[in-house]
Scaffold this active site. Structure first.
Site, PDB file in Angstrom:
ATOM      1  N   LYS A 122      -2.856   4.857   1.715  1.00 56.15           N
ATOM      2  CA  LYS A 122      -2.274   5.323   2.979  1.00 56.15           C
ATOM      3  C   LYS A 122      -2.027   4.139   3.931  1.00 56.15           C
ATOM      4  O   LYS A 122      -0.931   3.995   4.481  1.00 56.15           O
ATOM      5  CB  LYS A 122      -3.227   6.350   3.622  1.00 56.15           C
ATOM      6  N   ASP A 141      -1.026  12.105   5.963  1.00 53.42           N
ATOM      7  CA  ASP A 141      -2.160  12.281   6.869  1.00 53.42           C
ATOM      8  C   ASP A 141      -2.410  13.786   7.009  1.00 53.42           C
ATOM      9  O   ASP A 141      -1.824  14.595   6.281  1.00 53.42           O
ATOM     10  CB  ASP A 141      -1.893  11.611   8.223  1.00 53.42           C
TER      11      ASP A 141
END
Ligand code: SF4
Length: 211
Positions: A122, A141
């Site tokens: 991420k 997210d």
């Protein structure tokens, strides 16, 4: 109902129009600053991170500066972002690895980024997309996860699997923008506890709409 690919195109068109300002809200001037800010942003608001980095980035200007930092002092400097001990450890070890293996520069490949201490897929996606302009993947997210499930663009809960599903649907040139749009949309309309389906511009495209 249209196919997920057709719906995702329409979602993009509608959200781009609604949130023309969507983009990275972590203030940064280079890849290193964004890497540090992204590590600090775990479980913390971007606003708070920006307050902390305003001072931090004046003091630490290179990977070498971070690698030479006194850990106790650094912990204090980032304390208000929460989980400061882990974050300090990650940032200082990451900087050490940059100095030792990359001449102090942030690498611009997924493969090299995820090998850095404290850097997962991420964080690597955030840095590649927003600091280097490379669409290597899609940041997943909490907003992206929730909304992608509600829109039935995925049935997965695991971020890596969600990312794979989204990569099939979203055009590559929009991979960096996609999470920014969903974050704005998630804060304003498709909120976690009580989605505002009655005001939602995507209601006609959404299998989870309650209206
Ligand atoms: S219709 Fe409701 S659940 Fe679907 S995207 Fe809009 S707010 Fe979210």
């Amino acid at each position: 109902m249209k196919t997920p690919k057709e719906r995702s195109k329409q979602v993009l068109r509608i959200l781009k129009k609604r949130y023309p300002q969507a983009g990275c809200s972590l203030l940064h001037a280079d890849p290193l600053e964004l890497l540090v800010a992204t590590i600090l942003s775990a479980q913390c608001t971007d606003k708070r991170v920006n307050e902390v980095t305003k001072t931090l980035f004046k003091k630490y200007r290179s990977a070498e500066d971070y690698s030479n930092a006194d850990i106790a002092t650094f912990e204090n400097e980032i304390r208000s972002t929460g989980f400061f001990r882990n974050k300090a450890k990650s940032i200082l070890s990451m900087a050490q690895a940059l100095v030792e293996d990359h001449d102090g520069e942030v690498p611009d490949s997924m493969e090299a980024l995820v090998k850095l201490p404290g850097v997962g897929r991420k964080t690597a996606n955030v840095v590649l997309g927003n600091a280097f302009g490379i669409n290597a993947g899609i940041v997943v997210d909490t907003h992206v996860k929730r909304i992608s499930n509600r829109l039935l663009f995925t049935k997965n809960q695991d971020p890596n699997k969600i990312e794979k599903d989204l990569i099939e649907l979203v055009p590559k040139k929009e991979w960096t923008l996609w999470p920014h749009l969903l974050i704005h949309f998630g804060r304003e309309i498709c909120q976690a506890r009580k989605p505002k389906c009655e005001d939602c511009p995507l209601a006609k495209l959404c299998p989870s709409a309650t209206t």
